[in-house]
Write an enzyme that holds these catalytic residues in place. Sequence first.
Site, PDB file in Angstrom:
ATOM      1  N   LYS A 113       0.841  -1.209   0.000  1.00  0.00           N
ATOM      2  CA  LYS A 113       0.000   0.000   0.000  1.00  0.00           C
ATOM      3  C   LYS A 113       0.874   1.257   0.000  1.00  0.00           C
ATOM      4  O   LYS A 113       0.554   2.234  -0.676  1.00  0.00           O
ATOM      5  CB  LYS A 113      -0.920   0.029   1.221  1.00  0.00           C
ATOM      6  CG  LYS A 113      -2.012  -1.004   1.168  1.00  0.00           C
ATOM      7  CD  LYS A 113      -3.137  -0.574   0.238  1.00  0.00           C
ATOM      8  CE  LYS A 113      -4.231  -1.587   0.192  1.00  0.00           C
ATOM      9  NZ  LYS A 113      -4.709  -2.228  -0.897  1.00  0.00           N
ATOM     10  N   LYS A 197      -3.340 -11.607  -8.644  1.00  0.00           N
ATOM     11  CA  LYS A 197      -4.684 -11.950  -8.204  1.00  0.00           C
ATOM     12  C   LYS A 197      -5.725 -10.992  -8.755  1.00  0.00           C
ATOM     13  O   LYS A 197      -5.400  -9.860  -9.123  1.00  0.00           O
ATOM     14  CB  LYS A 197      -4.735 -11.985  -6.682  1.00  0.00           C
ATOM     15  CG  LYS A 197      -4.846 -10.628  -6.008  1.00  0.00           C
ATOM     16  CD  LYS A 197      -5.314 -10.786  -4.562  1.00  0.00           C
ATOM     17  CE  LYS A 197      -5.585  -9.469  -3.917  1.00  0.00           C
ATOM     18  NZ  LYS A 197      -6.846  -9.063  -3.503  1.00  0.00           N
ATOM     19  N   LYS A 200      -9.963  -5.547  -6.499  1.00  0.00           N
ATOM     20  CA  LYS A 200     -10.458  -4.192  -6.767  1.00  0.00           C
ATOM     21  C   LYS A 200      -9.279  -3.265  -6.993  1.00  0.00           C
ATOM     22  O   LYS A 200      -9.239  -2.511  -7.940  1.00  0.00           O
ATOM     23  CB  LYS A 200     -11.255  -3.681  -5.561  1.00  0.00           C
ATOM     24  CG  LYS A 200     -12.678  -4.126  -5.568  1.00  0.00           C
ATOM     25  CD  LYS A 200     -13.371  -3.722  -4.285  1.00  0.00           C
ATOM     26  CE  LYS A 200     -12.779  -4.394  -3.073  1.00  0.00           C
ATOM     27  NZ  LYS A 200     -13.740  -5.063  -2.208  1.00  0.00           N
TER      28      LYS A 200
END
Length: 333
Positions: A113, A197, A200
């Site tokens: 992140k 993967k 979103k």
Amino acid sequence: MNKPTVLSGIRPTGYLHLGNYFGAVQNFIRMQDDFNCFFFIADIHSLTTHPTPENLQSGVKQVLAEYLACGIDPEKATIFIQSDVPEISELYAFLNMNAYLGELERTTSFKDKARQQPDNVNAGLLTYPVLMAADILIHKADFVPVGKDQEQNLEMARKFAKRFNRIYKKEIFPIPRPYTFGGGDMIKVPGLDGSGKMGKSEGNAINLYEEPKSIRKKVMRAVTDSGPTEMNQQKPEAIENLFTLMDIVSTPDTVAHFDGLYNKCEIRYGDLKKLLAEDIIAYTSPIRERIIEILEDDTYLAKVAKMGAEKARESAVKTLQEVKDVIGFRKLF
Ligand code: ADP
Ligand code: TRP
């Protein structure tokens, strides 16, 4: 015998997609008869990416409707919204006192992140696993059904639970374990972009709510290669991913058919994709129709959220009281 407790959650940052569904929600649905289940919407967690009030509200409503449309039954499982249970945030504050900067900085989700949003490396991101541990521990969950990507966060929750029990010399929290229905490995549903993967944040997801036309378009655009050149050759990642998706939504006969063609170097990816798209649509269409129906019924959604909040708080208040007692908070009045 009491049923073991199960808990899991999803952040309301968009629509549920095939990755969430096959990695997590399908497990929830299969567990609701035999376990004491808590499934929640992690709206506080979603604040790490600074949603607008409108997006936050519509995201919560969407995920709630989607949970119900997928088949989570509010009469069997407790479905609730994280921010409706303030005890979670209180436990989060206590757990933070025994969570260390070094270990939080080392988690891969934090590092990812921090890389993805370098201008917004906030403290909520850093302590994300602590809030997740609070979610799990406030209900004394024994099992947590999540996809492979959450393995490390769950490992942190186990560590915080053990540490708390050790510090206060009491087995307050059971040590939560990952869970997959049927005992297999944790699942990773791949994306259609050739690697990694479906997610979103990855921007490569096929949503349950997605219209058939858009599903066809996304599947037809999936990354492939120029085709096998040798009999029985190993599949490169992008092709393997298409087969993994087909394994999930298509019949074993269909998978065997295309596998045979691949091995004989006779595969036409266009044919495979067409079938894969139709099989995804057959899977998602009934869910999509139910989502649309449920989204229109605000009264029902409000009733489910209220019932869930009450049941979740009942359990959370009990744990929090125990926690405060062992920490040593005493009333002076
Ligand atoms: P996203 O990764 O799209 O942001 P979330 O982080 O909200 O989705 O994930 C919610 C749940 O869905 C978690 O249990 C997570 O492990 C699972 N999940 C998400 N994507 C996948 C995937 N591609 N494969 C397996 N499980 C997944
Ligand atoms: N971190 C999870 C995700 O991004 C969502 C989540 C928050 C969660 N709290 C949880 C999952 C507790 C399981 C248990 O997917």
